[in-house]
Design a protein around this motif. Structure first.
Motif, PDB file in Angstrom:
ATOM      1  N   TYR A   2       0.892  -1.057   0.236  1.00 29.49           N
ATOM      2  CA  TYR A   2       0.054  -0.057   0.072  1.00 29.49           C
ATOM      3  C   TYR A   2       0.939   1.276   0.017  1.00 29.49           C
ATOM      4  N   SER A   3       0.505   2.259  -0.836  1.00 30.24           N
ATOM      5  CA  SER A   3       1.308   3.729  -0.989  1.00 30.24           C
ATOM      6  C   SER A   3       0.352   4.614  -0.618  1.00 30.24           C
ATOM      7  N   ASN A   9      -0.480   8.615  10.224  1.00 29.58           N
ATOM      8  CA  ASN A   9      -0.106   7.351  10.642  1.00 29.58           C
ATOM      9  C   ASN A   9      -0.797   6.027  10.416  1.00 29.58           C
ATOM     10  N   TYR A  10      -0.188   5.151  10.070  1.00 26.42           N
ATOM     11  CA  TYR A  10      -0.749   4.006   9.427  1.00 26.42           C
ATOM     12  C   TYR A  10      -0.473   2.775  10.090  1.00 26.42           C
ATOM     13  N   ASN A  26       1.678   1.573  15.139  1.00 25.60           N
ATOM     14  CA  ASN A  26       1.491   2.625  14.225  1.00 25.60           C
ATOM     15  C   ASN A  26       2.667   3.010  13.459  1.00 25.60           C
ATOM     16  N   PHE A  27       2.657   3.218  12.408  1.00 33.79           N
ATOM     17  CA  PHE A  27       3.817   3.625  11.360  1.00 33.79           C
ATOM     18  C   PHE A  27       3.850   5.206  10.719  1.00 33.79           C
ATOM     19  N   ALA A  28       4.728   6.189  11.209  1.00 33.08           N
ATOM     20  CA  ALA A  28       4.501   7.557  10.680  1.00 33.08           C
ATOM     21  C   ALA A  28       4.908   7.469   9.297  1.00 33.08           C
ATOM     22  N   TYR A  29       3.941   7.941   8.286  1.00 33.43           N
ATOM     23  CA  TYR A  29       4.492   7.858   6.874  1.00 33.43           C
ATOM     24  C   TYR A  29       4.357   9.311   6.530  1.00 33.43           C
ATOM     25  N   VAL A  30       5.398  10.008   6.254  1.00 34.07           N
ATOM     26  CA  VAL A  30       5.489  11.468   5.764  1.00 34.07           C
ATOM     27  C   VAL A  30       5.654  11.639   4.314  1.00 34.07           C
ATOM     28  N   ILE A  31       4.985  12.269   3.782  1.00 33.34           N
ATOM     29  CA  ILE A  31       5.252  12.575   1.992  1.00 33.34           C
ATOM     30  C   ILE A  31       6.157  13.960   2.061  1.00 33.34           C
ATOM     31  N   LEU A  32       7.302  13.840   1.451  1.00 27.51           N
ATOM     32  CA  LEU A  32       7.886  15.146   1.099  1.00 27.51           C
ATOM     33  C   LEU A  32       7.438  15.669  -0.089  1.00 27.51           C
ATOM     34  N   PRO A  33       7.147  16.937  -0.171  1.00 26.17           N
ATOM     35  CA  PRO A  33       6.930  17.642  -1.183  1.00 26.17           C
ATOM     36  C   PRO A  33       7.859  17.537  -2.501  1.00 26.17           C
TER      37      PRO A  33
END
Length: 123
Positions: A2-3, A9-10, A26-33
């Motif tokens: 899954y993307s 938090n996933y 929980n896994f912290a997922y951060v998308i950088l611009p």
């Protein structure tokens, strides 16, 4: 696989045939611009407006000291936290359930740089 399309938090949940459910941490997922500009760490704050809890996520590029504060409309600091981070995604949860409703500013000092977000607390 899954993307995620949004920072957050996933976690993974597995349901067995007998009805039991197992969940991961929980896994912290951060998308950088792509063009980061002033948000080079991908600072994300949600939900906004907040009622009981406020999630703060960003990507720490290296080990660093971080100062986090929530400042009310009168300029008073209602919440503060200092952390020593290793590199990687960072996630924290702020309990805002006892804060008065209104406008706040989340202030984050990271690597000698100031980041801020307007936050609204509602009831």
């Amino acid at each position: 696989t899954y993307s995620p399309v949004r920072s957050g938090n996933y976690r993974v949940a597995v349901s067995l045939a007998n009805g039991c459910v197992a969940q991961s941490d929980n896994f912290a997922y951060v998308i950088l611009p792509e063009n980061p500009g002033a948000n080079d760490i991908g600072l994300t704050v949600f939900p906004n407006p907040a009622n009981t809890q406020l999630n703060v996520l960003f990507a720490a590029k290296s080990a660093v000291n971080v100062n986090l504060a929530l400042i009310n409309a009168r300029g008073q600091i209602d919440y503060t936290d200092k952390e020593v981070l290793t590199g990687g995604n960072f996630s924290t949860l702020i309990d805002v359930s006892k804060f008065a409703p209104g406008n706040y500013v989340l202030r984050l000092f990271y690597n000698s740089k100031l980041y801020s977000r307007k936050i609204v607390i509602i009831r």
